[in-house]
Design an enzyme around this catalytic site. Sequence first.
Site, PDB file in Angstrom:
ATOM      1  N   ASN A   7      38.133  41.975  33.638  1.00 49.87           N
ATOM      2  CA  ASN A   7      38.178  40.637  33.064  1.00 49.87           C
ATOM      3  C   ASN A   7      37.726  40.755  31.610  1.00 49.87           C
ATOM      4  OD1 ASN A   7      37.842  37.985  32.324  1.00 49.87           O
ATOM      5  ND2 ASN A   7      36.467  37.441  33.989  1.00 49.87           N
ATOM      6  N   ARG A  91      42.457  40.097  35.176  1.00 46.18           N
ATOM      7  CA  ARG A  91      42.423  38.635  35.158  1.00 46.18           C
ATOM      8  C   ARG A  91      43.082  38.176  33.857  1.00 46.18           C
ATOM      9  NH1 ARG A  91      37.867  34.584  33.161  1.00 46.18           N
ATOM     10  NH2 ARG A  91      38.792  32.667  33.911  1.00 46.18           N
ATOM     11  N   ASP A 148      44.835  32.687  36.187  1.00 49.27           N
ATOM     12  CA  ASP A 148      44.037  31.496  36.525  1.00 49.27           C
ATOM     13  C   ASP A 148      44.922  30.282  36.787  1.00 49.27           C
ATOM     14  OD1 ASP A 148      41.780  32.965  36.045  1.00 49.27           O
ATOM     15  OD2 ASP A 148      40.811  31.433  34.819  1.00 49.27           O
ATOM     16  N   PHE A 284      22.347  23.435  34.647  1.00 47.71           N
ATOM     17  CA  PHE A 284      22.022  22.358  35.585  1.00 47.71           C
ATOM     18  C   PHE A 284      20.600  22.479  36.148  1.00 47.71           C
ATOM     19  CE2 PHE A 284      26.514  21.759  35.260  1.00 47.71           C
ATOM     20  CZ  PHE A 284      26.739  20.423  35.586  1.00 47.71           C
ATOM     21  N   GLU A 385      36.243  35.834  42.973  1.00 46.71           N
ATOM     22  CA  GLU A 385      37.505  35.980  42.243  1.00 46.71           C
ATOM     23  C   GLU A 385      37.924  37.444  42.138  1.00 46.71           C
ATOM     24  OE1 GLU A 385      37.715  32.736  38.911  1.00 46.71           O
ATOM     25  OE2 GLU A 385      35.613  33.030  39.425  1.00 46.71           O
TER      26      GLU A 385
END
Length: 401
Positions: A7, A91, A148, A284, A385
């Site tokens: 990737n 990817r 993707d 978060f 993935e």
Amino acid sequence: MKILVMNCGSSSLKYQLLDMDNGKVLAKGLAERIGINDSLLTHQVEGKDKIKIQKDMKNHKEAIQIVLEALVDKEIGILKDMKEIDAVGHRVVHGGEFFTDSVLIDDEVIKKLEACIDLAPLHNPANIEGIKACRQIMPGVPMVAVFDTAFHQTMPDYAYIYPIPYEYYEKYRIRRYGFHGTSHKYVSLRAAEILKRPIEELKIITCHLGNGSSIAAVKGGKSIDTSMGFTPLEGLAMGTRSGNVDPSIITFLMEKEGLTAEQVIDILNKKSGVYGISGISNDFRDIENAAFKEGHKRAMLALKVFAYRVKKTIGSYTAAMGGVDVIVFTAGVGENGPEMREFILEDLEFLGFKLDKEKNKVRGKEEIISTEDSKVKVMVIPTNEEYMIAKDTEKLVKGLK
């Protein structure tokens, strides 16, 4: 079969070496600051400690060379010879309308990837550079591109066409593409496996919630809608991305703040989302901390905006599919955020599930978090993935033999 999954980002390279005979990760790592000073490779063979190697990497070709050297190194490697790598899975962020599935890479495929650069100027050039470098270093080794966008190419035209003059679609292929496809595909297949039901008969809503977030409606194993659009800026509120806003805000801000269009888009991409609302962080965990432990009002507002948009999207996709059988949470926040999941699912129980609060405490593990008598199943499934890329690569390479 041993498969190397790559990737390539603009200045980074993430990799995993997988043994597909047992699905195990043999080694993994990350090359950072490629083309910048202080390049660093963090390499780890399964079951051993991480090793950091500082070495100059002027470009992706040099980075790949260093990764391959690490994999065959007597002390820190796992392979005796580079020839043990049977195939490489890459990817690729954007396949445009050319690719509806993963594909074996040849010169023709590279030309089509280059034709998609306009659609993903930040990501595709690095993806292509990585592919070209690999083909030079490992001639004769089959290479596969996994996109993707490909999983969402099954969306019907009424779901992907924007209500703007049709000529812009014909001229520039402006339409909704969707992203995170490899993740949505993996978790929807895995959900069907866990429930021991054929995916063809399931209506699944997959929620990939992380710094970048998107939701997909998967009907009978095919994506029929997803929240991201022409770019990954559309849809939900995210870590630093705004998601859906009224387009007039762009010209309004240009006028009031004396900004260029590019500067406003940059704000919507990098300074908005929960970071923009809270003013604290795009992480978060930091925002939840501030909201729940410190009573920070804007942090709480950011969480509410995020959860509300996810909730609305789950509702609209239930309508689009004429019902729902399974709701899946995945990615950083989806897998590791029990509070956020509860926040999102509040008031959605009319769909046909009850949340099991004990089971919902799970973090980063596969679990059905709805009660056993729930008609609709709610699940947490960690995304993988790299495994999905390796699986697609294996399938295509086996087809060659």
